[in-house]
Structures are given as structure tokens and as C-alpha cells.
Design a protein around this motif. Structure first.
Motif, PDB file in Angstrom:
ATOM      1  N   CYS A   1       1.129  -1.048   0.100  1.00  0.00           N
ATOM      2  CA  CYS A   1      -0.148  -0.128  -0.110  1.00  0.00           C
ATOM      3  C   CYS A   1       0.557   1.653  -0.264  1.00  0.00           C
ATOM      4  CB  CYS A   1      -0.976  -0.770   1.405  1.00  0.00           C
ATOM      5  SG  CYS A   1      -1.816  -1.212   1.046  1.00  0.00           S
ATOM      6  N   GLY A   2       1.947   1.242   0.954  1.00  0.00           N
ATOM      7  CA  GLY A   2       2.872   1.799   0.311  1.00  0.00           C
ATOM      8  C   GLY A   2       3.590   2.367  -0.945  1.00  0.00           C
ATOM      9  N   THR A   3       3.712   1.549  -1.753  1.00  0.00           N
ATOM     10  CA  THR A   3       4.115   1.480  -2.592  1.00  0.00           C
ATOM     11  C   THR A   3       3.213   2.199  -3.368  1.00  0.00           C
ATOM     12  OG1 THR A   3       5.539  -0.717  -2.592  1.00  0.00           O
ATOM     13  CG2 THR A   3       4.901   0.162  -4.698  1.00  0.00           C
ATOM     14  N   LEU A   4       1.605   1.777  -3.322  1.00  0.00           N
ATOM     15  CA  LEU A   4       0.931   2.104  -4.041  1.00  0.00           C
ATOM     16  C   LEU A   4       0.969   3.569  -4.325  1.00  0.00           C
ATOM     17  CD1 LEU A   4      -2.677  -0.053  -3.955  1.00  0.00           C
ATOM     18  CD2 LEU A   4      -2.111   2.674  -4.317  1.00  0.00           C
ATOM     19  N   ARG A   5       0.547   4.070  -2.519  1.00  0.00           N
ATOM     20  CA  ARG A   5       0.349   5.351  -2.681  1.00  0.00           C
ATOM     21  C   ARG A   5       1.259   6.210  -2.821  1.00  0.00           C
ATOM     22  NH1 ARG A   5      -3.761   7.640  -2.360  1.00  0.00           N
ATOM     23  NH2 ARG A   5      -3.181   8.657  -1.257  1.00  0.00           N
ATOM     24  N   SER A   6       2.815   5.648  -3.122  1.00  0.00           N
ATOM     25  CA  SER A   6       3.813   6.841  -3.625  1.00  0.00           C
ATOM     26  C   SER A   6       4.023   7.099  -4.542  1.00  0.00           C
ATOM     27  CB  SER A   6       5.456   6.421  -2.778  1.00  0.00           C
ATOM     28  OG  SER A   6       6.283   5.050  -3.656  1.00  0.00           O
ATOM     29  N   MET A   7       3.436   5.658  -5.803  1.00  0.00           N
ATOM     30  CA  MET A   7       3.764   5.084  -7.303  1.00  0.00           C
ATOM     31  C   MET A   7       2.302   6.510  -7.579  1.00  0.00           C
ATOM     32  SD  MET A   7       5.425   3.824  -8.099  1.00  0.00           S
ATOM     33  CE  MET A   7       5.700   3.819 -10.769  1.00  0.00           C
ATOM     34  N   ARG A   8       1.644   6.317  -6.886  1.00  0.00           N
ATOM     35  CA  ARG A   8      -0.056   7.850  -7.347  1.00  0.00           C
ATOM     36  C   ARG A   8       1.081   8.995  -7.800  1.00  0.00           C
ATOM     37  NH1 ARG A   8      -3.750  10.450  -5.440  1.00  0.00           N
ATOM     38  NH2 ARG A   8      -5.964  10.011  -5.989  1.00  0.00           N
TER      39      ARG A   8
ATOM     40  N   MET B   1       3.572   9.942 -10.004  1.00  0.00           N
ATOM     41  CA  MET B   1       3.023  10.078 -11.309  1.00  0.00           C
ATOM     42  C   MET B   1       2.141  10.926 -11.654  1.00  0.00           C
ATOM     43  SD  MET B   1       4.206   7.079 -13.515  1.00  0.00           S
ATOM     44  CE  MET B   1       2.556   6.978 -14.725  1.00  0.00           C
ATOM     45  N   LEU B   2       1.280  11.293 -10.521  1.00  0.00           N
ATOM     46  CA  LEU B   2       1.076  12.447 -11.119  1.00  0.00           C
ATOM     47  C   LEU B   2       1.652  14.038 -11.077  1.00  0.00           C
ATOM     48  CD1 LEU B   2      -2.166  11.892  -8.167  1.00  0.00           C
ATOM     49  CD2 LEU B   2      -2.394  12.323 -10.255  1.00  0.00           C
ATOM     50  N   ASP B   3       2.554  13.682 -10.484  1.00  0.00           N
ATOM     51  CA  ASP B   3       3.807  14.535 -10.474  1.00  0.00           C
ATOM     52  C   ASP B   3       4.524  14.626 -11.713  1.00  0.00           C
ATOM     53  OD1 ASP B   3       4.183  15.977  -8.461  1.00  0.00           O
ATOM     54  OD2 ASP B   3       6.183  15.940  -7.795  1.00  0.00           O
ATOM     55  N   GLU B   4       4.479  13.472 -12.162  1.00  0.00           N
ATOM     56  CA  GLU B   4       5.325  13.812 -13.632  1.00  0.00           C
ATOM     57  C   GLU B   4       4.314  13.700 -15.274  1.00  0.00           C
ATOM     58  OE1 GLU B   4       8.325  12.777 -14.478  1.00  0.00           O
ATOM     59  OE2 GLU B   4       8.615  12.770 -11.865  1.00  0.00           O
ATOM     60  N   LEU B   5       2.760  13.626 -15.026  1.00  0.00           N
ATOM     61  CA  LEU B   5       2.201  13.657 -15.778  1.00  0.00           C
ATOM     62  C   LEU B   5       2.317  15.422 -15.966  1.00  0.00           C
ATOM     63  CD1 LEU B   5      -0.503  10.470 -14.725  1.00  0.00           C
ATOM     64  CD2 LEU B   5       0.877  11.221 -16.924  1.00  0.00           C
ATOM     65  N   GLY B   6       2.044  15.953 -14.422  1.00  0.00           N
ATOM     66  CA  GLY B   6       1.574  17.304 -14.579  1.00  0.00           C
ATOM     67  C   GLY B   6       3.000  17.955 -15.547  1.00  0.00           C
ATOM     68  N   ARG B   7       3.885  18.124 -16.119  1.00  0.00           N
ATOM     69  CA  ARG B   7       5.585  17.931 -16.243  1.00  0.00           C
ATOM     70  C   ARG B   7       4.960  18.258 -17.445  1.00  0.00           C
ATOM     71  NH1 ARG B   7       8.899  17.721 -11.862  1.00  0.00           N
ATOM     72  NH2 ARG B   7       8.502  16.462 -10.627  1.00  0.00           N
ATOM     73  N   ASN B   8       5.893  19.638 -17.924  1.00  0.00           N
ATOM     74  CA  ASN B   8       5.559  19.960 -19.286  1.00  0.00           C
ATOM     75  C   ASN B   8       6.029  19.211 -19.912  1.00  0.00           C
ATOM     76  OD1 ASN B   8       4.966  22.478 -18.429  1.00  0.00           O
ATOM     77  ND2 ASN B   8       6.751  24.145 -18.763  1.00  0.00           N
ATOM     78  N   TYR B   9       7.023  18.187 -20.412  1.00  0.00           N
ATOM     79  CA  TYR B   9       7.360  17.793 -20.917  1.00  0.00           C
ATOM     80  C   TYR B   9       6.271  16.682 -21.713  1.00  0.00           C
ATOM     81  CZ  TYR B   9       7.859  13.560 -18.449  1.00  0.00           C
ATOM     82  OH  TYR B   9       8.630  13.256 -16.673  1.00  0.00           O
ATOM     83  N   VAL B  10       5.627  16.317 -20.718  1.00  0.00           N
ATOM     84  CA  VAL B  10       4.433  15.433 -20.951  1.00  0.00           C
ATOM     85  C   VAL B  10       3.437  16.062 -22.222  1.00  0.00           C
ATOM     86  CG1 VAL B  10       1.862  14.722 -20.248  1.00  0.00           C
ATOM     87  CG2 VAL B  10       4.283  14.229 -18.842  1.00  0.00           C
TER      88      VAL B  10
ATOM     89  N   ALA C   1       8.786   8.802 -12.481  1.00  0.00           N
ATOM     90  CA  ALA C   1       8.197   8.084 -11.391  1.00  0.00           C
ATOM     91  C   ALA C   1       9.142   6.524 -10.120  1.00  0.00           C
ATOM     92  CB  ALA C   1       6.816   8.055 -11.840  1.00  0.00           C
ATOM     93  N   LEU C   2       9.425   5.656 -10.660  1.00  0.00           N
ATOM     94  CA  LEU C   2      10.022   5.318 -10.470  1.00  0.00           C
ATOM     95  C   LEU C   2      11.340   4.994  -9.332  1.00  0.00           C
ATOM     96  CD1 LEU C   2       9.753   1.902 -12.898  1.00  0.00           C
ATOM     97  CD2 LEU C   2       9.240   2.292 -10.921  1.00  0.00           C
ATOM     98  N   ASN C   3      11.807   6.629  -9.543  1.00  0.00           N
ATOM     99  CA  ASN C   3      12.375   7.011  -8.817  1.00  0.00           C
ATOM    100  C   ASN C   3      12.707   5.891  -7.324  1.00  0.00           C
ATOM    101  OD1 ASN C   3      15.009   8.284  -7.235  1.00  0.00           O
ATOM    102  ND2 ASN C   3      15.629   9.101  -9.089  1.00  0.00           N
ATOM    103  N   PRO C   4      11.443   6.618  -6.793  1.00  0.00           N
ATOM    104  CA  PRO C   4      11.329   6.910  -5.330  1.00  0.00           C
ATOM    105  C   PRO C   4      11.268   5.417  -4.546  1.00  0.00           C
ATOM    106  CG  PRO C   4      10.180   8.348  -6.597  1.00  0.00           C
ATOM    107  CD  PRO C   4      10.526   7.615  -7.135  1.00  0.00           C
ATOM    108  N   THR C   5      10.284   4.286  -5.119  1.00  0.00           N
ATOM    109  CA  THR C   5      10.162   3.238  -5.454  1.00  0.00           C
ATOM    110  C   THR C   5      11.435   2.164  -5.398  1.00  0.00           C
ATOM    111  OG1 THR C   5       7.878   3.516  -6.179  1.00  0.00           O
ATOM    112  CG2 THR C   5       9.235   0.880  -6.004  1.00  0.00           C
ATOM    113  N   VAL C   6      12.537   2.602  -6.768  1.00  0.00           N
ATOM    114  CA  VAL C   6      13.706   2.312  -6.475  1.00  0.00           C
ATOM    115  C   VAL C   6      14.460   2.309  -5.236  1.00  0.00           C
ATOM    116  CG1 VAL C   6      15.321   2.000  -7.623  1.00  0.00           C
ATOM    117  CG2 VAL C   6      13.217   1.692  -8.689  1.00  0.00           C
ATOM    118  N   SER C   7      14.528   3.267  -4.986  1.00  0.00           N
ATOM    119  CA  SER C   7      15.649   4.283  -3.779  1.00  0.00           C
ATOM    120  C   SER C   7      15.115   3.644  -2.973  1.00  0.00           C
ATOM    121  CB  SER C   7      15.624   5.443  -4.254  1.00  0.00           C
ATOM    122  OG  SER C   7      15.200   6.485  -4.184  1.00  0.00           O
TER     123      SER C   7
END
Lengths: 338, 340
Positions: free
Chosen positions: B215-222, B225-234, B256-262
Motif C-alpha cells: 500500500c505504501g508503494t501504491l501511494r508513492s507510485m500514484r 506518477m501524478l507529479d510526472e504527468l503534470g510536467r511540461n515534457y508530457v 516516477a520509479l525513482n523513489p520506489t527503487v531507492s
């Protein structure tokens, strides 16, 4: 200039609505313009006046909550004219047009590229999507365009990441990405705002030169009137989601009619003016386009407002001399239309 | 990239040494040692303790020496003879004591991690791409419940549930047949992995131990991803004509995988720590309950070795996540090169 040719794009009464809890926000309220091949239209206005939303509405890349209505007729390469607003914004048809026939340069090059992939990869993606499936050919086209926009050592730069580029170089790469498929219409959304002045001039010259070569139309969005004078054939001044004055660059610079345009002109520093002259500034800010009162949108900030007239109804664009149009009650009295 | 990995591996050894020192120091901190608690137990039962025998025991195990001497002796034996000392409580060498539970602990941990990522990441992506949809709301609710419910409560509920629905009680990872086989040495742990009934039994512990992490992974992934989807490069990619699917998977997911992997090693230690109480409740033959017993009895070499092994695994997890991160994000890969 080329009055006989058909416009590439004709925007007709474009409106953008955003539904919010407090009511409906209307940042774009009936914008109409057209651009012909090889022509540059400057869309000028303060931040928050709806310039960017207008340009993104053309590509259909506004956020989901923004609803566009009106008509945007685009003449494709095959000569057929289609209404872009009728296309599904996530569908295949519009995606085939984006990047290929209409492309866009964004204002901040530092964030327009994903930091995860090389510049070459990201430009190449465009040609792979729209021009060729052949990897070698695609890379060759990409490299050629990178050289054309003045990226030295393109072969090496191709494999570098955005963080290894300077701001000016990134903007060049962004232009290369927008032009690599030779679009018919280029939307440039404040392409030089984030750059320092010397780089600005280089980038603008580059854009003009490439425009000549490719005969593309440009919609140039900016709040910098100096850039407009350099780049644009025609100008449309936008305020609170509407075009308040339009005409050739010469007409507008020579005799601005709308009080807002005059205010904008007054707030530009001119070389040779006396040191003690204070720059003119327009009081206040663009109001939020929510539950707007009847009357002229500029009423609150206008120094030429007429009580009982300007706060009753919003004036329409009235043709003055030539192609010069303005939306102000004062123009009605002086203009030749009456 | 090769240099980067080499550098990481080299820093790994001193960390391990410092860690062992700290572990040993903390383990011996409580007053007394195994013998004092052992003697106290005997006296309580009314038995007579021979003081001279006690002294000779003390000398034999080196318990009369200061702690750092004990540490050097312990470390020396580990480095030269791979001898981790003697477990007083189990009356056997530490290594063979641990070997009976360690492989299965690693298997359970890895499978739990896999469960964590295979469930958490896709749902997180779905939730972000379909933000504020009914599906998103449901998963968000489930995610919060999963994070809030303590492991052991979950274990009790699931054990009760399986008993009600299937009629068989869930006791431990192994059936009695396997357990006997393992204890008598007629069966090896890897043979257990091939049995279907083992994996069926594994499901409950994995869900119990893995849910909060998932559930922690789920929350941080979400959120990421929301953060990244709002970026200009998108927006820029969209303007190029790139499809939504490609935007999500090529661009956003990688960033978005960065925090999950670290957080990989954090998840690993979370699994080790979180599993102790669950393992006691569910009667699982894992390292957790053994560590608990060892700490209770002041069985210092056993406890120290278990902690050392766990620390070692977590450091390996960190190393893995560092390498993965460098592979994912070019900015990390190049940060070293620029300094040179």
C-alpha cells in the motif's frame, strides 16, 4: 502580402470553458483569426489573457477539464480542410497532425525535454512517428535538422542528455524537434522568454530563416512587443480572452487604437527617450474570467472609460482602415466604418 | 557505469565492518550475559549452582573479558574460519542454527517484495492515470486500510477466515509431513519449494507481511506518477503526437520509479522487521522469532549474527537499488563523471 492564398488555419469564435465549483471560468471568449502560408501572426497580451490556452486548443492538448468550442479549420497537406475541434483529442487523426503538420515550441526549454532520454532520442521520436520507420534514415533526418538549427557537433550532441545542454542550445534542440517534420503551422509559445537577450536575437533570426525556407505559417505568442515588431506580419492583441485589436504590425505600431494596446505600447522602453520619463504601466491585473460583469472587459483598468456606455455592453471588433480592427467605443466614433 | 558499480561495492565493506561493531556493542549493552540469566533460571528452580563450574564456563566463552575483546575474537573467527560462534540457547553452532531458517526467510522476503512491486506499481499507475475515477477511489481506500491495519491483526483475521472457509487451520509454513522431513534431514529446503501445497500456504504470510508495504508503494507510485504527468515534457510529447500510452510508459513511469527503487532496501528491512510479530502469530519458522528468542535469552552471538546477516542483505538491497537508479536516471549516472 499573399491575400489570394487560402489560410492554413482559420479559428472561428473559439471559446474555452473550465467548469469549477464556483462557476464556469471562461479564459477564452470567442477568438477568431486566420493565418496564411508564410505569414506570422503575433498574439500579444499579458499573462492570464488566454494566449496559451488558445494555442493549446488548436493542438487539442489542453487539460481534460478545459472544454473548447467553436471552429478551428485547418487545411492539411492533402488540401482538405478539417475542423480540429471535431477530432477526438486522444485519437489517431489528431495525433497524426500534431508534430507533423502543426507543431509547437514551448516557453521553457529546460523542462520541455524529459531528463531521462537523450536529445537525439526525443527528436528522433518525432521522425519515427511521422516520417519514416527506418531507423537509419530517421536518425539522418534528425541530425540534419540539428545541424540546421545551429547545434555544433550534432553527432555527439545527439547522444547527450538535456542536463548536458545549455538553455540556448536546448531551445535550438526544441526548435529542431518542432521543425524536424517540416510542419505547415508552427505555434511558438513565448519561445525566447526564458533566454537571455543575445541568445533571444539568435533564436528569432533562426526562426525567420527557417520560416523562409519552409514557407510555414507561424503563430507567435508573446508579451514582448519588441519581438513582435521584429517577427510578425500581423498582430492580434488579446485581453481577457478576446481579441481587442488586430491589424498589420505597421498599422498597430503606427496608430494603436484600443486603450489597452496603447497602454502596452507605453510600457515599452524606447531608446532615445528621456531618462526621467517613467515607463507607463497599466493599473491592476487581468481579472479572473469568472462570472464576468456585462460591459468591456478592460473597463476597470481603462483610463478612457465612459460611464454608462462601456459598462453596459462589450464592444465588437470594428474595422477601421485596411485590415486594422479594434473593439472600443471610441473607435466607433473616429473610425471610418461609420 | 562499471566504475560506478565498483565504487559502490568498495564502500560496502567498511560499512559492513562498522555495522558489525555497532551491532555487537548494542547487543552486549544490557547488564549481565547468557550465563547470569541461565543461573537465575536454575536458582529459581531451586537447583544448586557450582560457582567454580560457572567461572570455567565464563572463561571458556570469553564472557569475563571486556566487550571489545569479545568482539575482536568473534570477528576474527568469522573472517578466518567462517565461525559465527556458539548459540547458548540452542546449544549448537550459530551458523547451523540459522541455516535451518535463513533460506526460507530469504525466499519469503523476496516473494513478498515481488508481491509488493507487482501489485503496488501497476495499481499506482492505474490510480494516477485515472485520477478521481471510481477505481482510483476504491484503490485509495483499500490502500489506506492496508497501511493502517497492523500486520498481526491482519494475520489473525486471515487465519480465522481460512479456518471458517476451508475448515483447516493454518499453522506454519509447512505441513507436518514436511516439518518432520526437514527436522530429520531427509528433506532439504529447496525440495520444499517444488511442492504445490507450500505455495498455497505461503499466500497468507505474504499477504500479511506484504500488505502495508504494498500500500505504501501504491501511494508513492500514484503521487509520483501524478507529479510526472503534470510536467511540461508530457505536454511537449503530446504536441509531438506521442500516444498517451507511450507518454505514460516511456516517459512518466521511468521518472516516477525513482523513489520506489531507492526505497528498495527500506522495503526489505520493513519486511524483516514487520515479519517478526506476524511470524510469531502465524507460527512461521523464520528468522524473526529466532531473533526474538535470542534477544530474550541474551544469546549474544546468535542475535548478533542474525542482525549481521539482515544488515548484509539490506546493504545488498541498497547496492541493487543504487545500480538500478543509475540505470534508470542518467543524471545519477553522470554525477560522478562531472566531478572528475
Amino acid at each position: 502580402m499573399s491575400e489570394i492564398t487560402e489560410p492554413i488555419i482559420r479559428v472561428n469564435d473559439l471559446r474555452v470553458n473550465i467548469k469549477m465549483d464556483e462557476g464556469t471560468l471562461t479564459p477564452v471568449r470567442g477568438v477568431s483569426f486566420e493565418i496564411r502560408p508564410g505569414e506570422t501572426l503575433g498574439l500579444v497580451g499579458e499573462s492570464g489573457c488566454g494566449k496559451s490556452l488558445t494555442s493549446k486548443a488548436i493542438l487539442g492538448i489542453n487539460e481534460k477539464k478545459c472544454q473548447s468550442s467553436g471552429e478551428i479549420f485547418f487545411q492539411g497537406e492533402d488540401g482538405k480542410t478539417i475542423d480540429l475541434l471535431k477530432l477526438n483529442p486522444r485519437g489517431k487523426e489528431i495525433r497524426a497532425i500534431r508534430g507533423k503538420q502543426i507543431s509547437m515550441i514551448f516557453q521553457e526549454p529546460m523542462v520541455a525535454f524529459s531528463p531521462m532520454y537523450t536529445i537525439g532520442n526525443q527528436i528522433n521520436e518525432c521522425t519515427m512517428l511521422h516520417i519514416t520507420k527506418d531507423k537509419k534514415e530517421s536518425k539522418a533526418i534528425t541530425l540534419e535538422m540539428m545541424k540546421k538549427v545551429g547545434i555544433a557537433n550534432a553527432e555527439k550532441r545527439y547522444d547527450q542528455y538535456p542536463h548536458e545542454f545549455s538553455g540556448g542550445m536546448l531551445q535550438r534542440a526544441l526548435i529542431a524537434m518542432a521543425l524536424v517534420c517540416k510542419p505547415r503551422l508552427l505555434i511558438a509559445d513565448e519561445p525566447t522568454t526564458a533566454l537571455d537577450v543575445t541568445i533571444q536575437a539568435q533564436i528569432l533570426e533562426l526562426m525567420q530563416q527557417l520560416q523562409k525556407e519552409m514557407q510555414m505559417a507561424i503563430l507567435f505568442i508573446t508579451h514582448d512587443l519588441g519581438t513582435v515588431a521584429k517577427m510578425c506580419d500581423r498582430v492580434a492583441v488579446m485581453y481577457l480572452g478576446r481579441i481587442v485589436e488586430t491589424g498589420t504590425a505597421r498599422e498597430i505600431y503606427k496608430a494603436p487604437q484600443h486603450p489597452y494596446t496603447r497602454g502596452l505600447m507605453g510600457s515599452v522602453h524606447k531608446i532615445g527617450s528621456r531618462k526621467l520619463d517613467r515607463l507607463y504601466s497599466i493599473e491592476g491585473t487581468v481579472p479572473l474570467a469568472l462570472n464576468l460583469k456585462p460591459g468591456c472587459g478592460f473597463y476597470e483598468r481603462c483610463d478612457a472609460r465612459v460611464e454608462g456606455v462601456c459598462d453596459q455592453a462589450e464592444p465588437d471588433l470594428i474595422q477601421l482602415e485596411g485590415t486594422h480592427c479594434a473593439a472600443c467605443v471610441h473607435c466607433r466614433k473616429e473610425g471610418k466604418a461609420e | 557505469m562499471g566504475n560506478y558499480i565498483l565504487k559502490r561495492v568498495l564502500t560496502f565493506l567498511p560499512i559492513l565492518l562498522i555495522m558489525s561493531l555497532v551491532i555487537f556493542f548494542i547487543i552486549q549493552l544490557p547488564p549481565g550475559d547468557y550465563l547470569t540469566s541461565y543461573v537465575a533460571g536454575l536458582k529459581a528452580e531451586g537447583q544448586i549452582v557450582d560457582e567454580s563450574e560457572l567461572a570455567s564456563l565464563k572463561e571458556r566463552y570469553g564472557l569475563d573479558q571486556p566487550w571489545f575483546m569479545q568482539y575482536f575474537k568473534w570477528m576474527g573467527n568469522i573472517l578466518t574460519r567462517f565461525d559465527f560462534g556458539y548459540s547458548f540457547k540452542y546449544e549448537a553452532p550459530v551458523w547451523s542454527t540459522i541455516a535451518s531458517v535463513l533460506p526460507m526467510t530469504i525466499v519469503v522476503s523476496l516473494v513478498t517484495m515481488l508481491f509488493n512491486y507487482l501489485v503496488g506499481i501497476p495499481i499506482g499507475i492505474y490510480s494516477a492515470v485515472h485520477q478521481y475515477s471510481i477505481g482510483d477511489y476504491c484503490f485509495t481506500l483499500l490502500g489506506f486500510i492496508g497501511m493502517a491495519v497492523p500486520n498481526f491483526l491482519f494475520a489473525i483475521l486471515l487465519m480465522y477466515g481460512t479456518y471458517i472457509w476451508t475448515g483447516t487451520a493454518f499453522i506454519g509454513l509447512y505441513t507436518s509431513e514436511v516439518l518432520v522431513g526437514l527436522q530429520q534431514g531427509t528433506m532439504q529446503w529447496w525440495e520444499v519449494l517444488g511442492r504445490g501445497d507450500f505455495w498455497g500456504r505461503m499466500a497468507i504470510p505474504i499477504i500479511v507481511i506484504g500488505t502495508s508495504g504494498t500500500c505504501g508503494t501504491l501511494r508513492s507510485m500514484r503521487a509520483q506518477m501524478l507529479d510526472e504527468l503534470g510536467r511540461n515534457y508530457v505536454l511537449c510529447a503530446r504536441a509531438k503526437g506521442v500516444s498517451e500510452k507511450r507518454i505514460v510508459y516511456k516517459y512518466c513511469l521511468r521518472a516516477a520509479l525513482n523513489p520506489t527503487v531507492s526505497g528498495l532496501s527500506g522495503v526489505l528491512s520493513h519486511i524483516f522487521n514487520g515479519s517478526t510479530i506476524s511470524a510469531i502469530v502465524m507460527n512461521l519458522q523464520l528468522v524473526g522469532p529466532m531473533l526474538y528468542e535470542a534477544l530474550k535469552a541474551q544469546d549474544m552471538y546468535l542475535a548478533g549474527t542474525i542482525l549481521l546477516v539482515m544488515g548484509f542483505l539490506i546493504i545488498i538491497g541498497t547496492l541493487l537499488s543504487d545500480i538500478l537508479l543509475a540505470w534508470l536516471d542518467p543524471r545519477i549516472r553522470f554525477s560522478g563523471r562531472r566531478a572528475e
